[in-house]
Design a protein around this motif. Structure first.
Motif, short mmCIF file in Angstrom:
data_model
loop_
_atom_site.label_atom_id
_atom_site.label_comp_id
_atom_site.label_asym_id
_atom_site.label_seq_id
_atom_site.Cartn_x
_atom_site.Cartn_y
_atom_site.Cartn_z
N PRO A 102 -29.80 6.56 -8.85
CA PRO A 102 -28.40 6.36 -8.46
C PRO A 102 -28.21 6.16 -6.96
O PRO A 102 -27.37 5.35 -6.54
CB PRO A 102 -27.71 7.64 -8.94
N THR A 103 -28.96 6.89 -6.14
CA THR A 103 -28.85 6.72 -4.69
C THR A 103 -29.27 5.32 -4.28
O THR A 103 -28.62 4.68 -3.45
CB THR A 103 -29.70 7.78 -3.96
N ILE A 104 -30.36 4.82 -4.86
CA ILE A 104 -30.83 3.47 -4.53
C ILE A 104 -29.80 2.43 -4.97
O ILE A 104 -29.42 1.54 -4.19
CB ILE A 104 -32.19 3.20 -5.21
N ARG A 105 -29.33 2.54 -6.20
CA ARG A 105 -28.42 1.55 -6.75
C ARG A 105 -27.11 1.51 -5.96
O ARG A 105 -26.61 0.43 -5.61
CB ARG A 105 -28.12 1.86 -8.22
N LEU A 106 -26.52 2.67 -5.69
CA LEU A 106 -25.20 2.69 -5.06
C LEU A 106 -25.28 2.46 -3.55
O LEU A 106 -24.29 2.01 -2.96
CB LEU A 106 -24.50 4.01 -5.37
N THR A 107 -26.40 2.73 -2.92
CA THR A 107 -26.58 2.31 -1.53
C THR A 107 -26.62 0.79 -1.45
O THR A 107 -25.96 0.17 -0.61
CB THR A 107 -27.87 2.91 -0.94
N ASN A 108 -27.39 0.19 -2.34
CA ASN A 108 -27.45 -1.27 -2.41
C ASN A 108 -26.07 -1.86 -2.70
O ASN A 108 -25.62 -2.80 -2.03
CB ASN A 108 -28.45 -1.67 -3.50
N LEU A 109 -25.37 -1.29 -3.68
CA LEU A 109 -24.06 -1.79 -4.06
C LEU A 109 -23.06 -1.64 -2.92
O LEU A 109 -22.28 -2.57 -2.63
CB LEU A 109 -23.56 -1.05 -5.29
N GLY A 110 -23.06 -0.49 -2.27
CA GLY A 110 -22.10 -0.24 -1.19
C GLY A 110 -22.26 -1.21 -0.03
O GLY A 110 -21.27 -1.73 0.51
N ILE A 111 -23.49 -1.51 0.35
CA ILE A 111 -23.74 -2.43 1.45
C ILE A 111 -23.35 -3.86 1.05
O ILE A 111 -22.75 -4.60 1.84
CB ILE A 111 -25.21 -2.36 1.89
N ARG A 112 -23.66 -4.24 -0.19
CA ARG A 112 -23.33 -5.59 -0.64
C ARG A 112 -21.82 -5.78 -0.80
O ARG A 112 -21.34 -6.92 -0.78
CB ARG A 112 -24.04 -5.89 -1.96
N GLN A 113 -21.07 -4.71 -0.96
CA GLN A 113 -19.62 -4.81 -1.12
C GLN A 113 -18.86 -4.87 0.20
O GLN A 113 -17.64 -5.03 0.19
CB GLN A 113 -19.10 -3.62 -1.94
N VAL A 114 -19.57 -4.74 1.31
CA VAL A 114 -18.90 -4.88 2.61
C VAL A 114 -18.35 -6.31 2.71
O VAL A 114 -19.09 -7.27 2.46
CB VAL A 114 -19.88 -4.59 3.76
N PRO A 115 -17.07 -6.47 3.05
CA PRO A 115 -16.48 -7.82 3.09
C PRO A 115 -17.28 -8.79 3.96
O PRO A 115 -17.68 -8.45 5.08
CB PRO A 115 -15.09 -7.58 3.67
N ALA A 116 -17.50 -9.99 3.43
CA ALA A 116 -18.28 -11.00 4.17
C ALA A 116 -17.62 -11.38 5.48
O ALA A 116 -18.32 -11.71 6.46
CB ALA A 116 -18.47 -12.24 3.29
N GLU A 117 -16.28 -11.30 5.55
CA GLU A 117 -15.58 -11.64 6.79
C GLU A 117 -15.96 -10.70 7.93
O GLU A 117 -16.13 -11.13 9.08
CB GLU A 117 -14.06 -11.60 6.57
N LEU A 118 -16.11 -9.41 7.60
CA LEU A 118 -16.49 -8.44 8.63
C LEU A 118 -17.93 -8.67 9.09
O LEU A 118 -18.24 -8.54 10.29
CB LEU A 118 -16.32 -7.02 8.09
N VAL A 119 -18.80 -8.99 8.15
CA VAL A 119 -20.19 -9.27 8.51
C VAL A 119 -20.26 -10.51 9.40
O VAL A 119 -20.99 -10.53 10.40
CB VAL A 119 -21.04 -9.45 7.24
N GLU A 120 -19.49 -11.53 9.06
CA GLU A 120 -19.48 -12.75 9.88
C GLU A 120 -18.91 -12.47 11.27
O GLU A 120 -19.39 -13.01 12.27
CB GLU A 120 -18.65 -13.83 9.17
N ALA A 121 -17.89 -11.61 11.35
CA ALA A 121 -17.34 -11.26 12.65
C ALA A 121 -18.37 -10.52 13.49
O ALA A 121 -18.50 -10.76 14.70
CB ALA A 121 -16.09 -10.39 12.46
N ALA A 122 -19.13 -9.61 12.86
CA ALA A 122 -20.18 -8.89 13.59
C ALA A 122 -21.25 -9.85 14.08
O ALA A 122 -21.74 -9.74 15.21
CB ALA A 122 -20.81 -7.83 12.68
N ASN A 123 -21.60 -10.83 13.25
CA ASN A 123 -22.57 -11.84 13.68
C ASN A 123 -22.03 -12.68 14.84
O ASN A 123 -22.76 -13.02 15.77
CB ASN A 123 -22.95 -12.74 12.50
N ALA A 124 -20.74 -13.00 14.76
CA ALA A 124 -20.13 -13.81 15.82
C ALA A 124 -20.12 -13.09 17.16
O ALA A 124 -20.22 -13.73 18.22
CB ALA A 124 -18.70 -14.18 15.42
N PHE A 125 -20.02 -11.77 17.14
CA PHE A 125 -20.04 -10.99 18.38
C PHE A 125 -21.45 -10.67 18.85
O PHE A 125 -21.62 -9.91 19.81
CB PHE A 125 -19.25 -9.70 18.20
#
Length: 277
Positions: free
Chosen positions: A165-188
């Motif tokens: 469960p720790t492996i699955r939900l860690t993976n799920l939680g990171i993948r659920q981070v909005p793509a817009e926020l990840v793109e903004a972090a990359n842009a900065f």
């Protein structure tokens, strides 16, 4: 048509013997580390009179989970002490905390790897399915072969059973981070580690805590099963009551396990709610 039986059992036993012959020093190191952690946690939990430690645990529950959980902790722990299971309950709690700690130390990095690599996720998903669906009793056999009888093989079996469960939900939680926020972090100009530590993990923490909560509960569910290979604590009391047909003793020990389970579940759930806010 009668086909010849696939010698799968013989292959597994051959692999087991090969691992014992070639990796015995590694297994001994693991045994020493896990045994030392369990002994340390048990010594801390049983430091001083039971009433003092009871009040300390109640205070911790009060601070984390507010007054309702604090009152439940006080009443539940007083009941455990009154029934005469305090020492065994603390041994059980030490085993559960050790198994949960090692499960988190293994599960979170593996979950991060799965979130970063689609190949790793595809490879590990059937392995996790196997780990979660295999009967828990089966894990006792290789654990005893590699680590002998006692607490350590019980902790090892609990880790294998509880880490998915720790492996699955860690993976799920990171993948659920909005793509817009990840793109903004990359842009900065954020580096992958900065993006992980300052964005993805904080936002994935509530989902990760849900996985950790399940891991703790699964570790506790292995207490009785682990008693069959020499693990001490409340599980040994339940197992002894079953073999001797002592219903009252089994109910008392089972009730003590229920108190610990509810307390751990409520505390981790409270931490999850705080992280969501």
């Amino acid at each position: 048509m009668n086909l010849p039986k696939l010698p799968l059992g013989d292959w597994i036993e051959t692999l087991e013997a090969w691992l014992e012959n070639h990796f015995d020093p590694l297994f001994e190191l693991i045994r020493v580390i896990i045994g030392s952690v369990v002994d340390f946690l048990a010594s801390v939990l049983m430091l001083g009179p039971s009433l003092v430690m009871l009040l300390v645990l109640t205070l911790i529950a009060w601070l984390i989970g507010k007054w309702r959980i604090g009152i439940f902790a006080l009443i539940g722990l007083l009941l455990i002490d009154n029934l005469g299971y305090w020492e065994h309950a603390m041994e059980t709690l030490a085993i559960v905390l050790a198994a949960s700690l090692f499960s988190i130390l293994v599960g979170v990095p593996v979950g991060i790897l799965c979130a970063r690599s689609r190949v790793a996720q595809n490879v590990l998903t059937p392995v996790l399915d196997f780990m979660q669906t295999m009967p828990a009793f089966v894990y006792l056999l290789p654990a005893v072969s590699f680590f002998s009888l006692g607490v350590v093989p019980g902790v090892i079996a609990s880790i294998i059973f509880a880490v998915p469960p720790t492996i699955r939900l860690t993976n799920l939680g990171i993948r659920q981070v909005p793509a817009e926020l990840v793109e903004a972090a990359n842009a900065f100009g954020s580096t992958p580690n900065q993006k992980l530590l300052k964005l993805q993990l904080p936002m994935a923490l509530p989902t990760m805590m849900a996985g950790i909560n399940q891991t703790i509960m699964l570790s506790l569910s292995m207490v009785v099963i682990s008693s069959m290979i020499g693990a001490q604590g409340l599980g040994a009391d339940v197992y002894r009551a079953v073999t001797q047909t002592k219903t009252g003793q089994g109910f008392e020990a089972g009730l003590a396990i229920v108190v610990l389970a509810i307390l751990l579940d409520r505390l981790t759930s409270r931490v999850m709610k705080k992280n969501k806010r």
